[in-house]
Design an enzyme around this catalytic site. Structure first.
Site, PDB file in Angstrom:
ATOM      1  N   HIS A  14       0.798  -1.232   0.000  1.00 62.69           N
ATOM      2  CA  HIS A  14       0.000   0.000   0.000  1.00 62.69           C
ATOM      3  C   HIS A  14       0.823   1.270   0.000  1.00 62.69           C
ATOM      4  O   HIS A  14       0.291   2.371  -0.153  1.00 62.69           O
ATOM      5  CB  HIS A  14      -0.980   0.019   1.170  1.00 62.69           C
ATOM      6  CG  HIS A  14      -2.320   0.597   0.820  1.00 62.69           C
ATOM      7  ND1 HIS A  14      -2.483   1.532  -0.171  1.00 62.69           N
ATOM      8  CD2 HIS A  14      -3.549   0.365   1.341  1.00 62.69           C
ATOM      9  CE1 HIS A  14      -3.768   1.859  -0.260  1.00 62.69           C
ATOM     10  NE2 HIS A  14      -4.438   1.168   0.650  1.00 62.69           N
ATOM     11  N   ASP A  16      -2.248   1.645  -4.970  1.00 64.85           N
ATOM     12  CA  ASP A  16      -3.523   1.969  -4.323  1.00 64.85           C
ATOM     13  C   ASP A  16      -4.594   0.992  -4.788  1.00 64.85           C
ATOM     14  O   ASP A  16      -4.405   0.236  -5.734  1.00 64.85           O
ATOM     15  CB  ASP A  16      -3.930   3.423  -4.584  1.00 64.85           C
ATOM     16  CG  ASP A  16      -4.054   3.726  -6.068  1.00 64.85           C
ATOM     17  OD1 ASP A  16      -3.839   4.884  -6.449  1.00 64.85           O
ATOM     18  OD2 ASP A  16      -4.363   2.799  -6.851  1.00 64.85           O
TER      19      ASP A  16
END
Lengths: 482, 371
Positions: free
Chosen positions: A452, A456
């Site tokens: 992350h 995304d």
């Protein structure tokens, strides 16, 4: 042919010694009433399997330490090289247990013990030269036997006599150590419930007897007759019919080594990556048909075609549009490197554990070439022969856990990569088709995990949608052929 | 059917029993699997009462390398070449040196009780039988218990095993050989195992144009003049568990890694390796010291001349290699996992070091020191 086999069989039966035949061909007849040799099996695998134990009636006193000398090997050989010790100082040995292996002039000789006892001294190191007639080991014996040499054994057919403690006309079997324990506690062996093989009394049985001596009814033993009725107390519930099984398992601790040790480091590093997950399902009905049609073609070329080459190629086509999924982040999280090659790893369950070999440069390979490469990696993996070149350099990984089982999963990213996909098993499930009818569809679940810090949710979702599209309508891959 | 079986005269039950009463039995194994045949020898030694009997066993095996009980497989043969050629490795229970078995090599095993163990007598029986079959051949047994042809070609080697009660002496008999296969898998020093080595026969020599069945018969009847009885040949199937209870377990044990490699006596590898960094163009050398015990790396030490890798990384590399089998693939799996966690220069250099180390695994000939 059959006649010969039967003939040879009968010949062999005559050849084998009496006791062996009793043991192997009529095992059901063994009971404590017969005079049967107790056979002691030791842990050492090279030991002759039928080591015979002679039991003694003497009270167990530790006897003198005897020097066990190396006996004559034959052919006038005077010295040998000690190659392997099977015992160490302090080990308990029984008569006929292997003590060591020596070698002399292309002959390998197993030296066996003459007595029961404890090893007190080894006279030679491995690879030392031992002299015939000189001491080999010191054994502290359990009995008063004085013979000192490992005499060449002539298999004795007449060792039928056994020393059993005869109590009230019944023969009970127990090792000298157990007898001593019984004697020290003034226990009559005939009163003890035997749980050992062939009605043998074990140390646990003596201990059980001691703990129950205060009152409970002794449960009736299958192979023994109890002469004196035990005292029956008033308020205690009768004990269960079967003696309680004793769990003798022990915890085993061993150090982590090799691959598993290295994986600890890899996984610790992996979990420092902030993972997010994304799951979806793929309808593979059309792909199933395509593969079925293509299989005869590939089989003719000697290639096994599974679904994996399609999954891998579709992933590579997707990565062309989403290069951030084929990237790497440096340690300081300062720079992102977009890798040019799509080296797609395939998690493989091998005898050593979960190895991840990768197919190099998938962007340049056709589905058939990927299938060939997969075959090669799978053969090597099954044989435990994957090399460093195949195991390093991966940029993206797919894990086909569905080949073993499962639907959704939560895969762990393998550093230095940033994404991984876990594929569940293909199930036939009911789904609605375009015209609103229920139809049988081949459904596979996929679970993606991504880093992350640089990926995304939207990117992952779009990549997954594209990958899914290629698999649900395989003809779309044709549009991207180069 | 193979020529082996079709040429045999199957004995009647009666003649087998006659042989039993007179104390000598002659058997041949149906199997050409090296582990099954070695398991059969082991089974006979453990289970047959040899007090008043001799037993003579003949077998052949498909291509395989067989090392002696206490030998080092890495020193004796090239593991990778064997893997590529599909040639299995077996460690037998008897002592002695390495031998390459194939269908052109007959194995003869003489079982007896320890009191009657006499290898020279056994070899005399074999040479007598060969001379009877081919009188013009010059075959002689040497002091080293080899049999040589024409004074210079070694066609047979011996090994034996003695245990409580039983003994066996087995020897090979080369009757046709594939020399090229032999040379590709055995290390040079294995072909020459004595001080003045007789060279192994080359495949171009027409040694025995005696056909194999004829040879088999000649050898199997070698017992008559020497040991006093003539017995017909019976065929055994070592995969038959009902005839040989427990033989399956013996064969599994002989096939296991723990027996084949794990029984290697302790040895050390000491060598110097050269490393270079393709990017920075730096070079260095390193001293490598590895101790292998029971086939596992018991310790490994890499000492660099210059500062090449962070110390903790060298320490980790040695850590993952220690305690693992002395096998390049096991090491590759461990090292690859370690490389994942590194970056840039450290990763590059670690990768090169690992590749170099793993090519050395199992490739030690000159550098091998037996303890």
């Amino acid at each position: 042919m059959a006649a010969v086999t039967r003939g040879s069989f009968i010949v062999f039966r005559r050849l084998l010694s009496q006791q062996y035949r009793c043991r192997c061909f009529r095992p059901q007849c063994v009971s404590s009433g017969r005079s049967v040799q107790t056979l002691a099996f030791t842990r050492d695998r090279t030991q002759r399997r039928f080591a015979w134990r002679t039991l003694h009636t003497n009270t167990v006193n530790y006897g003198p330490v005897v020097q066990f000398k190396l006996s004559d090997i034959g052919e006038g050989i005077m010295e040998v090289t000690v190659k392997e010790w099977y015992v160490k100082e302090g080990d308990k040995v029984s008569q006929f247990d292997s003590i060591c292996e020596v070698q002399s002039d292309k002959a390998s000789v197993t030296i066996t013990s003459r007595y029961d006892g404890v090893i007190r001294k080894l006279y030679y190191e491995v690879d030392a030269t031992a002299q015939v007639g000189m001491p080999l080991v010191d054994i502290e014996t359990e009995s008063k036997v004085i013979q000192e040499e490992d005499v060449v054994e002539t298999p004795a057919m007449d060792q039928e006599e056994h020393t059993h403690q005869e109590i009230k006309g019944h023969k009970t079997q127990a090792t000298p150590a157990v007898r001593r324990l019984a004697m020290e506690n003034n226990i009559k062996l005939s009163e003890v419930v035997a749980t050992g093989k062939d009605g043998r009394i074990l140390k646990e049985d003596i201990l059980n007897f001691l703990s129950k001596q205060t009152g409970a009814i002794l449960p009736p033993a299958p192979m023994q007759h109890i002469q004196t009725p035990p005292p029956i107390p008033v308020a205690i519930k009768p004990a269960p019919a079967m003696p309680k099984p004793m769990f003798t398992g022990k915890d085993v601790t061993e150090p982590l080594k090799g691959f598993h040790k290295a994986m600890v480091k890899t996984m610790t590093a992996a979990l420092k990556i902030p993972h997010f997950g994304y799951c979806d399902e793929v309808d593979l009905s059309r792909l199933v048909r395509v593969r079925k049609d293509l299989q005869p073609v590939t089989q003719a070329q000697g290639v096994k075609l599974s679904y994996m080459p399609f999954f891998i190629k579709a992933a590579s086509l997707g990565l062309l549009h989403f290069p951030s999924l084929n990237a790497s982040l440096d340690d300081a999280c300062q720079n992102i490197t977009y890798k040019a090659s799509h080296n797609i790893g395939l998690a493989m369950d091998t005898s050593q554990g979960l190895l991840v070999p990768n197919v190099k440069n998938v962007q340049m390979l056709s589905v058939l070439e990927i299938a060939l490469e997969l075959n090669r990696l799978q053969t090597l993996g099954a044989a435990g022969q994957l090399g460093t070149a195949d195991l390093t350099g991966g940029t993206f990984t797919l894990s086909n856990i569905g080949s073993i089982g499962g639907t959704y999963a939560k895969p762990v990213i393998l550093p230095p990569e940033v994404a991984i996909g876990a594929l569940g098993k293909i199930q036939i499930l009911p789904r609605f088709d375009a015209s609103g009818q229920v139809t049988a569809a081949h459904i596979m679940k996929v679970s993606w995990s991504a880093d992350h810090r640089i990926i995304d949710g939207a990117t992952m979702c779009r990549f997954s949608n594209l990958w899914r599209e290629y698999l649900e309508t395989p003809e779309q891959m044709l549009l991207h052929l180069k | 059917t193979t020529p082996l079986l079709s040429s045999l005269s199957y004995p009647s039950l009666k003649s087998c029993l006659v042989a039993v009463r007179k104390g000598v039995l002659i058997f041949q194994s149906k199997s050409t699997d090296i582990h099954q045949n070695l398991a059969l020898e082991d089974w006979i030694e453990s289970n047959v009462d040899l007090t008043n009997r001799r037993l003579f066993l003949l077998w052949r095996s498909r291509a395989a390398v067989v090392i002696g009980r206490h030998q080092n497989p890495w020193a004796e043969c090239n593991q990778e070449a064997m893997r590529n050629a599909g040639v299995p490795l077996a460690r037998r229970r008897s002592g002695g040196g390495t031998v390459y078995h194939d269908i052109g090599n007959l194995n003869l095993t003489f079982f007896s009780c320890r009191k009657l163990y006499d290898r020279q007598r056994n070899l005399k029986a074999v040479t007598d039988a060969l001379r009877r079959a081919r009188p013009e051949l010059d075959v002689r047994a040497t002091e080293r218990l080899d049999i040589v042809l024409d004074g210079k070609y070694k066609i047979s080697g011996s090994a034996s095993r003695l245990s409580r009660g039983a003994s066996y002496h087995h020897c090979t008999l080369l009757h046709s050989a594939d020399g090229s296969a032999l040379r590709s898998v055995l290390r040079p020093q294995s072909l020459v195992s004595t001080a003045t080595p007789p060279p192994v026969l080359s495949p171009d020599d027409p040694i025995f144009d005696t056909s194999f069945p004829k040879l088999l018969n000649a050898v199997s009847f070698c017992f008559s003049p020497e040991f006093g009885v003539s017995s017909p040949l019976a065929v055994l199937d070592p995969s038959d568990e009902s005839l040989f209870p427990g033989i399956g377990r013996i064969a599994s044990e002989l096939r296991s890694w723990e027996w084949t490699f794990g029984k290697t006596p302790k040895f050390t590898v000491q060598t110097e390796i050269n490393l270079s960094d393709d990017l920075t163009l730096e070079r260095t050398t390193a001293q490598l010291h590895i101790e292998v015990k029971n086939g596992l790396v018991s310790s490994i030490d890499v000492t660099f001349q210059h500062q090449w890798l962070p110390q903790r990384l060298i320490h980790e590399l040695c850590g993952v290699l220690t305690g693992e089998r002395f096998c390049p693939h096991r090491a590759a799996a461990a090292v690859s996992a370690l490389i994942r966690s590194e970056r840039d220069e450290a990763q590059r250099r670690l990768h090169d070091l690992s590749t170099l180390l793993l090519t050395l695994w199992g490739e030690f000939t000159e550098n091998l020191q037996r303890e």
